[in-house]
Design a protein around this motif. Structure first.
Motif, PDB file in Angstrom:
ATOM      1  N   TYR A  92      -2.076  -3.182  -2.110  1.00  0.00           N
ATOM      2  CA  TYR A  92      -3.138  -3.364  -1.124  1.00  0.00           C
ATOM      3  C   TYR A  92      -4.496  -2.948  -1.703  1.00  0.00           C
ATOM      4  CZ  TYR A  92      -5.886  -2.279   3.088  1.00  0.00           C
ATOM      5  OH  TYR A  92      -6.877  -2.184   4.033  1.00  0.00           O
ATOM      6  N   GLN A  93      -4.542  -1.782  -2.327  1.00  0.00           N
ATOM      7  CA  GLN A  93      -5.810  -1.301  -2.889  1.00  0.00           C
ATOM      8  C   GLN A  93      -6.289  -2.196  -4.025  1.00  0.00           C
ATOM      9  OE1 GLN A  93      -4.737   2.776  -3.823  1.00  0.00           O
ATOM     10  NE2 GLN A  93      -5.371   3.509  -1.806  1.00  0.00           N
ATOM     11  N   ALA A  94      -5.362  -2.653  -4.852  1.00  0.00           N
ATOM     12  CA  ALA A  94      -5.744  -3.540  -5.960  1.00  0.00           C
ATOM     13  C   ALA A  94      -6.231  -4.885  -5.447  1.00  0.00           C
ATOM     14  CB  ALA A  94      -4.562  -3.726  -6.906  1.00  0.00           C
ATOM     15  N   LYS A  95      -5.578  -5.416  -4.403  1.00  0.00           N
ATOM     16  CA  LYS A  95      -6.008  -6.691  -3.829  1.00  0.00           C
ATOM     17  C   LYS A  95      -7.430  -6.592  -3.281  1.00  0.00           C
ATOM     18  CE  LYS A  95      -4.116 -10.160  -2.822  1.00  0.00           C
ATOM     19  NZ  LYS A  95      -4.089 -11.524  -3.435  1.00  0.00           N
ATOM     20  N   LEU A  96      -7.737  -5.469  -2.645  1.00  0.00           N
ATOM     21  CA  LEU A  96      -9.092  -5.276  -2.139  1.00  0.00           C
ATOM     22  C   LEU A  96     -10.106  -5.292  -3.278  1.00  0.00           C
ATOM     23  CD1 LEU A  96      -8.606  -2.512   0.608  1.00  0.00           C
ATOM     24  CD2 LEU A  96      -8.861  -4.978   0.930  1.00  0.00           C
ATOM     25  N   GLU A  97      -9.741  -4.667  -4.403  1.00  0.00           N
ATOM     26  CA  GLU A  97     -10.641  -4.639  -5.561  1.00  0.00           C
ATOM     27  C   GLU A  97     -10.832  -6.036  -6.142  1.00  0.00           C
ATOM     28  OE1 GLU A  97     -12.487  -2.150  -7.039  1.00  0.00           O
ATOM     29  OE2 GLU A  97     -12.008  -1.147  -5.139  1.00  0.00           O
ATOM     30  N   TYR A  98      -9.752  -6.784  -6.250  1.00  0.00           N
ATOM     31  CA  TYR A  98      -9.844  -8.154  -6.774  1.00  0.00           C
ATOM     32  C   TYR A  98     -10.713  -9.024  -5.867  1.00  0.00           C
ATOM     33  CZ  TYR A  98      -6.588  -8.121 -10.728  1.00  0.00           C
ATOM     34  OH  TYR A  98      -5.996  -7.908 -11.947  1.00  0.00           O
ATOM     35  N   GLU A  99     -10.507  -8.906  -4.578  1.00  0.00           N
ATOM     36  CA  GLU A  99     -11.270  -9.726  -3.644  1.00  0.00           C
ATOM     37  C   GLU A  99     -12.749  -9.338  -3.628  1.00  0.00           C
ATOM     38  OE1 GLU A  99      -9.115  -9.359  -0.007  1.00  0.00           O
ATOM     39  OE2 GLU A  99      -7.433 -10.560  -0.713  1.00  0.00           O
ATOM     40  N   ARG A 150     -15.526 -15.283   2.814  1.00  0.00           N
ATOM     41  CA  ARG A 150     -14.128 -14.861   2.670  1.00  0.00           C
ATOM     42  C   ARG A 150     -13.613 -14.305   3.998  1.00  0.00           C
ATOM     43  NH1 ARG A 150     -12.036  -9.881   1.137  1.00  0.00           N
ATOM     44  NH2 ARG A 150     -14.091  -9.159   0.527  1.00  0.00           N
ATOM     45  N   THR A 151     -12.476 -14.813   4.435  1.00  0.00           N
ATOM     46  CA  THR A 151     -11.883 -14.358   5.685  1.00  0.00           C
ATOM     47  C   THR A 151     -11.226 -13.001   5.494  1.00  0.00           C
ATOM     48  OG1 THR A 151     -11.449 -16.645   6.323  1.00  0.00           O
ATOM     49  CG2 THR A 151     -10.249 -14.928   7.512  1.00  0.00           C
ATOM     50  N   LEU A 152     -11.581 -12.065   6.343  1.00  0.00           N
ATOM     51  CA  LEU A 152     -10.969 -10.742   6.256  1.00  0.00           C
ATOM     52  C   LEU A 152      -9.522 -10.821   6.726  1.00  0.00           C
ATOM     53  CD1 LEU A 152     -13.864  -8.502   7.632  1.00  0.00           C
ATOM     54  CD2 LEU A 152     -13.183  -8.837   5.245  1.00  0.00           C
ATOM     55  N   LYS A 153      -8.638 -10.212   5.950  1.00  0.00           N
ATOM     56  CA  LYS A 153      -7.217 -10.265   6.285  1.00  0.00           C
ATOM     57  C   LYS A 153      -6.778  -8.974   6.962  1.00  0.00           C
ATOM     58  CE  LYS A 153      -6.166 -11.476   2.023  1.00  0.00           C
ATOM     59  NZ  LYS A 153      -5.477 -11.881   0.802  1.00  0.00           N
ATOM     60  N   THR A 154      -5.756  -9.100   7.776  1.00  0.00           N
ATOM     61  CA  THR A 154      -5.186  -7.914   8.415  1.00  0.00           C
ATOM     62  C   THR A 154      -4.185  -7.265   7.475  1.00  0.00           C
ATOM     63  OG1 THR A 154      -3.388  -9.184   9.401  1.00  0.00           O
ATOM     64  CG2 THR A 154      -5.437  -8.995  10.674  1.00  0.00           C
ATOM     65  N   LEU A 155      -3.798  -6.047   7.820  1.00  0.00           N
ATOM     66  CA  LEU A 155      -2.832  -5.311   7.008  1.00  0.00           C
ATOM     67  C   LEU A 155      -1.498  -6.047   6.937  1.00  0.00           C
ATOM     68  CD1 LEU A 155      -3.054  -2.695   5.421  1.00  0.00           C
ATOM     69  CD2 LEU A 155      -2.123  -1.473   7.403  1.00  0.00           C
ATOM     70  N   ILE A 156      -1.084  -6.642   8.037  1.00  0.00           N
ATOM     71  CA  ILE A 156       0.200  -7.351   8.050  1.00  0.00           C
ATOM     72  C   ILE A 156       0.144  -8.590   7.171  1.00  0.00           C
ATOM     73  CG2 ILE A 156      -0.256  -8.783  10.082  1.00  0.00           C
ATOM     74  CD1 ILE A 156       3.075  -7.049   9.220  1.00  0.00           C
ATOM     75  N   GLN A 157      -1.031  -9.199   7.028  1.00  0.00           N
ATOM     76  CA  GLN A 157      -1.157 -10.346   6.122  1.00  0.00           C
ATOM     77  C   GLN A 157      -0.991  -9.912   4.669  1.00  0.00           C
ATOM     78  OE1 GLN A 157      -4.975 -11.719   7.844  1.00  0.00           O
ATOM     79  NE2 GLN A 157      -4.042 -13.734   8.069  1.00  0.00           N
ATOM     80  N   TYR A 158      -1.556  -8.767   4.326  1.00  0.00           N
ATOM     81  CA  TYR A 158      -1.353  -8.238   2.973  1.00  0.00           C
ATOM     82  C   TYR A 158       0.121  -7.904   2.746  1.00  0.00           C
ATOM     83  CZ  TYR A 158      -6.378  -7.803   2.083  1.00  0.00           C
ATOM     84  OH  TYR A 158      -7.705  -8.078   1.863  1.00  0.00           O
ATOM     85  N   TYR A 159       0.765  -7.381   3.773  1.00  0.00           N
ATOM     86  CA  TYR A 159       2.192  -7.069   3.675  1.00  0.00           C
ATOM     87  C   TYR A 159       3.009  -8.341   3.421  1.00  0.00           C
ATOM     88  CZ  TYR A 159       6.907  -5.774   5.256  1.00  0.00           C
ATOM     89  OH  TYR A 159       8.270  -5.583   5.343  1.00  0.00           O
ATOM     90  N   ASN A 160       2.704  -9.392   4.137  1.00  0.00           N
ATOM     91  CA  ASN A 160       3.423 -10.662   3.958  1.00  0.00           C
ATOM     92  C   ASN A 160       3.192 -11.243   2.564  1.00  0.00           C
ATOM     93  OD1 ASN A 160       4.577 -10.630   6.521  1.00  0.00           O
ATOM     94  ND2 ASN A 160       2.825 -11.665   7.463  1.00  0.00           N
ATOM     95  N   GLU A 161       1.977 -11.088   2.038  1.00  0.00           N
ATOM     96  CA  GLU A 161       1.707 -11.510   0.664  1.00  0.00           C
ATOM     97  C   GLU A 161       2.531 -10.686  -0.319  1.00  0.00           C
ATOM     98  OE1 GLU A 161      -2.377 -11.347  -0.388  1.00  0.00           O
ATOM     99  OE2 GLU A 161      -3.007 -12.912   1.017  1.00  0.00           O
ATOM    100  N   TYR A 162       2.597  -9.401  -0.063  1.00  0.00           N
ATOM    101  CA  TYR A 162       3.293  -8.459  -0.956  1.00  0.00           C
ATOM    102  C   TYR A 162       4.756  -8.845  -1.137  1.00  0.00           C
ATOM    103  CZ  TYR A 162       5.180  -3.841  -2.383  1.00  0.00           C
ATOM    104  OH  TYR A 162       5.820  -2.799  -3.019  1.00  0.00           O
ATOM    105  N   ILE A 163       5.409  -9.245  -0.055  1.00  0.00           N
ATOM    106  CA  ILE A 163       6.841  -9.531  -0.162  1.00  0.00           C
ATOM    107  C   ILE A 163       7.118 -10.918  -0.732  1.00  0.00           C
ATOM    108  CG2 ILE A 163       7.429  -7.923   1.675  1.00  0.00           C
ATOM    109  CD1 ILE A 163       7.715 -10.202   3.599  1.00  0.00           C
ATOM    110  N   VAL A 164       6.110 -11.771  -0.768  1.00  0.00           N
ATOM    111  CA  VAL A 164       6.287 -13.121  -1.311  1.00  0.00           C
ATOM    112  C   VAL A 164       5.737 -13.225  -2.731  1.00  0.00           C
ATOM    113  CG1 VAL A 164       5.628 -15.547  -1.058  1.00  0.00           C
ATOM    114  CG2 VAL A 164       6.314 -14.230   0.948  1.00  0.00           C
ATOM    115  N   ALA A 169       5.499   1.304   9.972  1.00  0.00           N
ATOM    116  CA  ALA A 169       5.845   1.193   8.555  1.00  0.00           C
ATOM    117  C   ALA A 169       4.613   1.061   7.667  1.00  0.00           C
ATOM    118  CB  ALA A 169       6.766  -0.007   8.342  1.00  0.00           C
ATOM    119  N   LEU A 170       3.637   0.238   8.071  1.00  0.00           N
ATOM    120  CA  LEU A 170       2.476   0.013   7.219  1.00  0.00           C
ATOM    121  C   LEU A 170       1.632   1.272   7.090  1.00  0.00           C
ATOM    122  CD1 LEU A 170       1.416  -3.598   8.280  1.00  0.00           C
ATOM    123  CD2 LEU A 170       3.031  -2.850   6.524  1.00  0.00           C
ATOM    124  N   GLU A 171       1.506   2.022   8.190  1.00  0.00           N
ATOM    125  CA  GLU A 171       0.796   3.293   8.110  1.00  0.00           C
ATOM    126  C   GLU A 171       1.540   4.257   7.188  1.00  0.00           C
ATOM    127  OE1 GLU A 171       0.074   4.926  11.958  1.00  0.00           O
ATOM    128  OE2 GLU A 171      -1.095   3.228  12.660  1.00  0.00           O
TER     129      GLU A 171
END
Length: 412
Positions: free
Chosen positions: A151-158, A166-180, A405-407
């Motif tokens: 999550y922290q690295a994705k924020l840095e890349y973006e 750029r559309t701001l993503k929610t935490l659950i969207q980052y989670y869904n990216e993470y598992i895929v 879980a995300l927290e």
């Protein structure tokens, strides 16, 4: 390119600097061990260590192929060492060196060496080697990126890309990216391009299977091994047995037996691609030898192998929580109390903790079932119910804490 500073792992090396002990970093291929060494070397430079005090060899680099002969390796290192200064020696992917323990042992006894080694397999620190080096090494078990690191690295890349609108993503969207998209660090550079990600992951997968398992265990039926991989990947979080896997493969036309399955699974767990979790009888305070659960080191690999079939988001969450627990706590087991199963029990010298994992407990019957798993455990050790629900979290049910879980994954 952003280099991900993995603080917990770096701190381990920093705290161990100049101690007369071998630093061993183990982890599945491409989880970031070599990059960790590069970050740590930068730390050494910033703290007064000269470049000629560092001797660094990566045995996956063909430039060093002749040094896979342990005698040549030892002579090469000796020729580079500075007599009156501390020498920081990095030996990356050392499992490629036959009898490397002789080199490691000889360097260890020299007063002016600080020795760091990595390997991509559990077997490179085999019981024989561990016995030989007993009391002389400490091991850092490295994993691919945690959700927090991702999550922290994705924020840095973006932020670096500075995309307009750029559309701001929610935490659950980052989670869904993470598992895929995978938790292997390099995949962050592939900008969520699944075709490129899967091509990269296929390379890792083939290297692990062919180099770390097939070649070492002399497996002739690679297709049968891959069938075992698919079974394990498809059944993460399910209690299973060797005979059950053997029977399933036999029914699919790949006749096999439990002894062969045991060999294959040993190869998969030794390669650190798969983690096996044993059961613990909480009431009897004993470890059980029958039935285990298995989890994968990276869910992107699972996605690549299985695609979108039989997606069980509950077991995927369970897989992520398991990996986070071994990062933070170390010793994790599946709990058994009478007929109730506890997803995870953490057992260390000074702590015991219990964890249930559920995708959602908004349904009253589901909440009751998950809480009931704890009801007969009368001790006062912490008990957690982890869920992706974002309502009714931080609730306490007679000492059982419900946590989002995300927290929890973003906690320090």
């Amino acid at each position: 390119m952003i280099r991900i500073d993995r603080k917990e792992y770096l701190d381990f090396l920093v705290k161990s600097k100049d101690r007369q002990i071998i630093k061993v970093v183990s982890g599945v291929r491409r989880c970031g061990k070599s990059t960790l060494f590069e970050i740590y070397k930068d730390f050494l430079f910033e703290n007064g260590v000269a470049k000629n005090q560092i001797i660094s060899i990566n045995f996956e680099d063909i430039d060093y192929e002749e040094l896979t002969d342990y005698k040549k390796l030892y002579e090469y290192i000796k020729s580079k060492m500075i007599r009156d200064k501390k020498n920081y020696i990095f030996l990356d992917e050392i499992q490629h060196v036959d009898k490397f323990e002789k080199v490691v042992d000889s360097l260890f006894i020299k007063e002016n060496t600080d020795l760091y080694i990595t390997g991509s397999n559990a077997y490179f620190m085999s019981s024989e080697l561990a016995t030989l080096l007993s009391g002389r090494y400490i091991e850092l078990k490295m994993l691919p990126l945690s959700f927090k690191e991702y999550y922290q690295a994705k924020l840095e890349y973006e932020k670096l890309e500075q995309k307009e609108n750029r559309t701001l993503k929610t935490l659950i969207q980052y989670y869904n990216e993470y598992i895929v998209n995978s938790s292997f660090p390099y995949t962050l550079q592939l900008d969520s391009d699944l075709k490129n990600i899967h091509e990269y992951l296929r390379g890792i997968y083939n290297s692990v299977l062919l180099k770390d398992i097939v070649a070492r265990l002399k497996i002739s039926d690679v297709m049968r091994l891959e069938s075992v991989v698919k079974y394990i990947f498809d059944n993460i979080g399910n209690l299973t047995s060797l005979s059950k896997i053997a029977n399933t493969l036999t029914s699919m036309g790949r006749k096999t037996d439990a002894k062969t399955i045991e060999k294959y699974i040993r190869g998969l767990t030794d390669s650190l691609l798969v983690h096996g979790v044993s059961r613990y009888n909480i009431k009897g305070k004993e470890f059980l030898s029958t039935l285990s659960k298995y989890y994968v080191a990276d869910l992107g690999l699972r996605q690549m192998i299985l695609g979108n079939r039989n997606i069980d988001m509950g077991h995927i969450l369970e897989n992520i929580i398991y990996l986070e627990l071994i990062r933070r706590k170390g010793n994790v087991y599946v709990g058994q109390f009478d007929k109730n199963e506890i997803d995870f029990v953490v057992i260390n010298s000074n702590e015991i903790e219990y964890y249930q994992v559920a995708l959602t407990v908004l349904d009253e019957n589901t909440l009751k079932r998950e809480l009931d798993a704890f009801k007969n455990i009368k001790d006062n050790y912490p008990k957690y119910l982890i869920t992706l629900d974002d309502v009714m979290v931080n609730t306490d049910y007679d000492g059982i804490k419900v946590v989002n879980a995300l927290e929890w994954l973003l906690w320090n």
